[in-house]
Design an enzyme around this catalytic site. Structure first.
Site, mmCIF file in Angstrom:
data_model
loop_
_atom_site.group_PDB
_atom_site.id
_atom_site.type_symbol
_atom_site.label_atom_id
_atom_site.label_comp_id
_atom_site.label_asym_id
_atom_site.label_seq_id
_atom_site.Cartn_x
_atom_site.Cartn_y
_atom_site.Cartn_z
ATOM 1 C CG LEU C 14 -1.742 -1.307 1.395
ATOM 2 C CD1 LEU C 14 -2.601 -1.209 2.640
ATOM 3 C CD2 LEU C 14 -2.583 -1.582 0.167
ATOM 4 C CG ASP C 15 0.058 4.642 -2.326
ATOM 5 O OD1 ASP C 15 -1.051 4.677 -1.772
ATOM 6 O OD2 ASP C 15 0.219 4.969 -3.513
ATOM 7 C CG LEU C 16 -0.177 9.658 1.006
ATOM 8 C CD1 LEU C 16 0.303 9.963 2.409
ATOM 9 C CD2 LEU C 16 0.247 10.770 0.056
ATOM 10 C CG PHE C 17 -3.628 8.366 -1.372
ATOM 11 C CD1 PHE C 17 -3.978 9.530 -0.684
ATOM 12 C CD2 PHE C 17 -2.735 8.462 -2.423
ATOM 13 C CE1 PHE C 17 -3.448 10.758 -1.056
ATOM 14 C CE2 PHE C 17 -2.192 9.690 -2.804
ATOM 15 C CZ PHE C 17 -2.559 10.844 -2.108
ATOM 16 N N GLY C 18 -3.489 4.305 1.302
ATOM 17 C CA GLY C 18 -4.023 3.006 1.702
ATOM 18 C C GLY C 18 -4.400 2.126 0.523
#
Lengths: 137, 137, 137, 137
Positions: C14-18
């Site tokens: 995942l990244d910053l935004f989930g």
């Protein structure tokens, strides 16, 4: 008995020397830990209650390189449970011959996002970890 | 004085919890080690002669999370030189306030692909490492 | 029928935004292509003969985000074979409901390291690709 | 003039063939886009207001491999602005000789987490993007 996760080495796992890169092993180990938590059955409730397993130390030995196409077996189990932290032991083996590729101790705390602190490992929380200790390596 | 490398935390460095992922730190540390070898000046010759720095152990403490936009400073230096292995110490700091985000000992050997073995750290090879020890953390 | 590969979304994807990060999907697609080449049976011979599948274009639509715990199904198949390049089509679906998460055309050439050039897709090479075209999406 | 980001190719960027891996280029491009948003000055406000730049398509040409130690220059600029989506063009060049390594069109929408929908690119939002279009490639 340890929990088992299998990963096959692909082209994108390798680095300059044609070996699985050091950092990539930590993704393999994380994959295997998620898999253990699922097998143990309480992952969903755990995440829904705002708890997170926060890794505070990883001590990993790289014993021999893994190469393109190797079939790796990752053994994962709870090694010890302290008052505030616990240790998961993980071994990455060549499935074909059992040779150890890498081996790690992963120390973690249970972090409660609501209280913004690590929880004492007691009561129901400790029992859950003890059940997971059935998966010792 | 330690060698310095700077990395800014971006969206793709984060994971489920909005923190830089454990595995990603090992890429940050590798980036900083390549940067040290360049600064020390012998990287090209080293690689051309078929030698590789093979990491045999990483022991990393994760002290506090790094978040989106954080400006990280990585200090890298040679900590100790043994007969067959040496240790690089690396610290990841918040550049704004000096707080330690992560800290690691990275143990390595010098592997000679032609001879297919780790070299004794003596003679010219040891001298090079001793020059790098000027970059202690 | 397309070749099928399954991947479960984990915290490190995942990244910053989930959401699963854009770059990570390209690793999922590469995983699925290696898996297809294995299923088709000629991967080992292919690599031993010094041939590489070199990707020259990827055109990927991101249709909806994939989240923690999602079970993804990747369909992979050969879409078209030209004189010098061919196209693999890949779709990433939510296994639970068949919704398309991402979809890509991957254009590649067969590169011969010995001759240092892309090969014409003819003769035995073309036949192999045509067998793989049985796995159309 | 395009916005410039520089990345040096390291051992952990490479794959089986000693080339920068396809997926890794998407991280290089994301790095360069964050850098452009910072240079343009509105990134913090943007993120605080719950807006996200959601990529809906990436169309990337891989023109020639990048190798260990290569110094890459990434040019990033806004190419076109439509009613609901806009396109950023990015080129990855060898800084030494200007040869194009990879080139991509990245199509995105502005997603509003509160309203759970993509916004029309009009008013102040459009003006911001137009300012960014000063960084055309």
């Amino acid at each position: 008995m340890a929990h088992h996760t299998r990963i096959k080495v692909r082209g994108y796992h390798l680095d300059l020397f044609g070996h699985v890169n050091n950092a990539r092993y930590l993704e393999f180990l994380e994959e295997a830990r998620w898999s253990l938590f699922e097998a143990q059955g309480n992952l969903d409730n755990f995440l829904k209650s705002g708890l997170a397993l926060a890794v505070v130390n990883i001590n990993i030995d790289y014993r021999q390189p893994a190469l393109m196409g190797d079939e790796l077996l990752i053994e994962t189990g709870v090694k010890s449970i302290g008052n505030r932290s616990a240790v998961i032991h993980q071994r990455v083996l060549q499935e074909a011959n059992g040779k150890v590729v890498a081996e790690a101790d992963v120390t973690f705390v249970i972090f409660d996002a609501k209280q913004n602190k690590a929880l004492a490992l007691e009561g129901a929380l400790k029992e859950q970890l003890e059940q997971m200790a059935a998966y010792a390596v």
